[in-house]
Write a protein that holds these residues in place. Structure first.
Motif, short mmCIF file in Angstrom:
data_model
loop_
_atom_site.label_atom_id
_atom_site.label_comp_id
_atom_site.label_asym_id
_atom_site.label_seq_id
_atom_site.Cartn_x
_atom_site.Cartn_y
_atom_site.Cartn_z
N GLU B 197 -5.09 18.27 -11.95
CA GLU B 197 -5.09 16.91 -11.41
C GLU B 197 -3.88 16.12 -11.91
OE1 GLU B 197 -7.23 15.61 -9.12
OE2 GLU B 197 -8.10 17.60 -9.01
N TRP B 198 -3.33 15.30 -11.02
CA TRP B 198 -2.22 14.43 -11.38
C TRP B 198 -2.78 13.22 -12.11
CZ3 TRP B 198 2.97 15.41 -10.36
CH2 TRP B 198 3.24 16.46 -9.50
N GLN B 199 -2.02 12.72 -13.08
CA GLN B 199 -2.44 11.52 -13.80
C GLN B 199 -1.40 10.42 -13.62
OE1 GLN B 199 -3.21 12.72 -17.84
NE2 GLN B 199 -4.96 13.95 -17.24
N LEU B 200 -1.90 9.22 -13.49
CA LEU B 200 -1.03 8.08 -13.25
C LEU B 200 -0.69 7.39 -14.57
CD1 LEU B 200 0.18 6.46 -10.85
CD2 LEU B 200 -1.82 5.01 -10.99
N THR B 201 0.59 7.15 -14.82
CA THR B 201 0.98 6.42 -16.03
C THR B 201 1.96 5.31 -15.66
OG1 THR B 201 2.78 7.97 -16.42
CG2 THR B 201 0.75 8.40 -17.63
N GLY B 202 2.03 4.29 -16.50
CA GLY B 202 2.98 3.19 -16.27
C GLY B 202 2.35 2.04 -15.52
N ASN B 203 3.18 1.12 -15.07
CA ASN B 203 2.71 -0.06 -14.35
C ASN B 203 3.00 0.11 -12.86
OD1 ASN B 203 1.87 -1.74 -16.64
ND2 ASN B 203 4.03 -1.60 -17.20
N CYS B 204 1.95 0.11 -12.07
CA CYS B 204 2.12 0.37 -10.64
C CYS B 204 1.58 -0.79 -9.80
CB CYS B 204 1.36 1.62 -10.23
SG CYS B 204 1.72 3.03 -11.27
N MET B 205 2.04 -0.87 -8.56
CA MET B 205 1.55 -1.89 -7.65
C MET B 205 0.48 -1.24 -6.75
SD MET B 205 3.76 -4.79 -5.75
CE MET B 205 4.85 -3.77 -4.80
N PHE B 206 0.89 -0.52 -5.72
CA PHE B 206 -0.05 0.19 -4.85
C PHE B 206 0.38 1.67 -4.80
CE2 PHE B 206 -0.03 -4.23 -3.38
CZ PHE B 206 -1.37 -4.53 -3.53
N PRO B 207 0.00 2.45 -5.83
CA PRO B 207 0.52 3.82 -5.94
C PRO B 207 -0.16 4.87 -5.06
CG PRO B 207 -0.85 3.33 -7.82
CD PRO B 207 -0.84 2.09 -6.98
N PHE B 208 -1.38 4.56 -4.60
CA PHE B 208 -2.12 5.59 -3.83
C PHE B 208 -1.84 5.41 -2.34
CE2 PHE B 208 -4.71 4.53 -7.63
CZ PHE B 208 -4.39 5.66 -8.35
N ALA B 209 -0.82 6.09 -1.89
CA ALA B 209 -0.40 5.92 -0.50
C ALA B 209 -1.06 6.94 0.41
CB ALA B 209 1.11 6.05 -0.40
N GLN B 210 -1.49 6.43 1.53
CA GLN B 210 -2.08 7.29 2.55
C GLN B 210 -1.23 7.14 3.81
OE1 GLN B 210 -6.13 6.32 3.87
NE2 GLN B 210 -6.68 8.36 3.18
N LEU B 211 -0.74 8.24 4.31
CA LEU B 211 0.10 8.18 5.50
C LEU B 211 -0.75 8.45 6.74
CD1 LEU B 211 3.09 10.05 4.01
CD2 LEU B 211 3.24 7.77 4.96
N ALA B 212 -0.42 7.78 7.79
CA ALA B 212 -1.20 7.96 9.03
C ALA B 212 -0.26 7.93 10.21
CB ALA B 212 -2.23 6.86 9.15
N ALA B 213 -0.68 8.59 11.26
CA ALA B 213 0.11 8.57 12.50
C ALA B 213 -0.07 7.20 13.16
CB ALA B 213 -0.35 9.68 13.43
N HIS B 214 0.95 6.71 13.82
CA HIS B 214 0.90 5.38 14.44
C HIS B 214 0.03 5.39 15.69
CE1 HIS B 214 2.37 1.45 15.78
NE2 HIS B 214 2.66 1.26 14.53
#
Lengths: 188, 214
Positions: B197-214
């Motif tokens: 699993e990836w772990q998040l470190t540091g100060n983030c704004m909106f790090p969990f991005a989900q891409l979608a088709a338009h």
């Protein structure tokens, strides 16, 4: 005056002779001794070790080519990890070093290589299924849980539609997590 | 007899001939220099929102309060919406304009990612940061159940490079946020060795991005 000049001259001549003798001696020594390359060898060995270390440090390599595959630049400081790699260039789609599909005009997959709904790249799907099966059996024999993860290295100029088709195909084969390759603009 | 024995052990010691090794090393160095990568390759983690998953997500989110932040990348610029309030810039939307329009430079469209980062920070992150957190032990106290998540919906003709720039803009905090957080403004995903699993470190704004088709 003439005597003094002569003695000065003599001294000068002696100095010149001594220098010449010194030079002759040095030249003789140079001729007899072989070239000392130990320090050069040390330097080259250090360079070689450094290069070999940097060669083996990256888990995956992304060969970039002008007008074909240039990765976009990003502020991201996250490092890559080993997983299935899909390269989307302006000419082809390559999975784990094997070309699976052509890209026409740097933006489209030929329509005969797409599924009827136009979302799935058929040959990419087949290759990903094959790799997934292999990875699953390798993980189960090692007693590990298999996490379907794909690494996408796409050219910065390709349209989003092409990358979306690759993502759609991979998610159809149940690859859940994706990471996009970028060129780091800052260290870390 | 003694003389003979002494002569037998008179071995002339010569220097080791390093030339073959030198030749080998000199050949190896250009080869390695050519194949070495001096640029550092990194990654951006994303999720893909398939239609089936979008439907499941919608059902799950119905009972929870969600921000539902979405960035639409159109040919006109960045259009930002939320599930709660709709358009993030209603006055511009009423005039048919995106929240952050593109500018033209040398015949190329320039998407203003600096303005997008600032917009997301001032409009969504700063007003809500006190009631929401990305720290795992504080997640249950979050007002928005989807805090830290953003959906990016690019138009099919948008260059991939712009999508990467948008991901950067939504993940990292702008320089203005220096006073709001402790430590530096870097937001990093790390995968510890031996872990899956990836772990998040540091100060983030909106790090969990989900891409979608338009």
């Amino acid at each position: 005056m003439a005597d003094r000049m002569t003695s000065e001259e003599k001294a000068r001549l002696e100095r010149i002779e001594a220098k010449k003798a010194e030079r002759r001696e040095a030249a003789k020594k140079f001729r007899n001794d072989p070239l000392k390359i130990t320090s050069l060898m040390d330097a080259l060995t250090i360079i070689l070790i450094f290069l070999l270390k940097s060669y083996g440090s990256d888990p995956m390599q992304v060969p970039q080519k002008k007008n074909e595959l240039i990765l976009p630049k990003s502020d991201s400081m996250s490092n890559m990890a080993e997983c299935v790699d899909i390269q989307v260039s302006r000419t082809s789609i390559v999975v784990k070093g094997k070309a699976v599909s052509k890209v026409v005009d740097g933006k489209n997959v030929p329509s005969d290589e797409l599924s009827t709904d136009g979302h799935i790249i058929v040959k990419l799907k087949e290759r990903l299924e094959e790799l997934k099966k292999k990875a699953e059996s390798a993980a189960s024999s090692a007693g590990k849980k298999f996490v379907p993860e794909a690494f996408i290295a796409a050219d910065q100029k390709v349209p989003w539609k092409l990358v979306a088709q690759v993502l759609y195909t991979a998610s159809y084969v149940k690859y859940k997590k994706f990471s996009f390759a970028i060129v780091k603009t800052r260290g870390g | 007899m003694a003389k003979k024995r002494a002569a037998k052990f008179e071995v002339e010691i010569e220097d080791i001939n390093l030339m073959p090794i030198m030749n080998l090393i000199t050949l190896l160095i250009p080869f390695l220099l050519l194949s070495a990568q001096f640029i550092q390759i990194g990654v951006i983690l994303v999720d893909w929102q398939s239609r089936a998953r979008a439907r499941t997500q919608k059902k799950e989110d119905e009972n929870k309060r969600t921000l539902g932040l979405t960035i639409n990348i159109t040919s006109k610029g960045y259009d930002i919406t939320t599930k709660e309030k709709g358009s993030a810039c209603p006055s511009k939307t009423a005039n048919g304009q995106p929240c952050i329009p593109v500018s033209m430079s040398g015949g190329n469209k320039i998407y203003n990612r600096v303005a997008l980062r600032k917009f997301l920070y001032e409009k969504f992150w700063k007003p809500n940061k006190s009631n929401n957190s990305l720290e795992p032990d504080k997640l249950d106290r979050n007002i928005y159940s989807d805090w830290g998540k953003v959906t990016i919906r690019p138009e099919s003709t948008v260059p991939y490079e712009v999508v990467i720039q948008t991901l950067d803009a939504s993940r990292e905090l702008p320089p203005e946020a220096k006073g709001d957080v402790s430590g530096n403004l870097a937001c990093v995903f790390k995968k510890p060795q031996g872990q899956q699993e990836w772990q998040l470190t540091g100060n983030c704004m909106f790090p969990f991005a989900q891409l979608a088709a338009h």
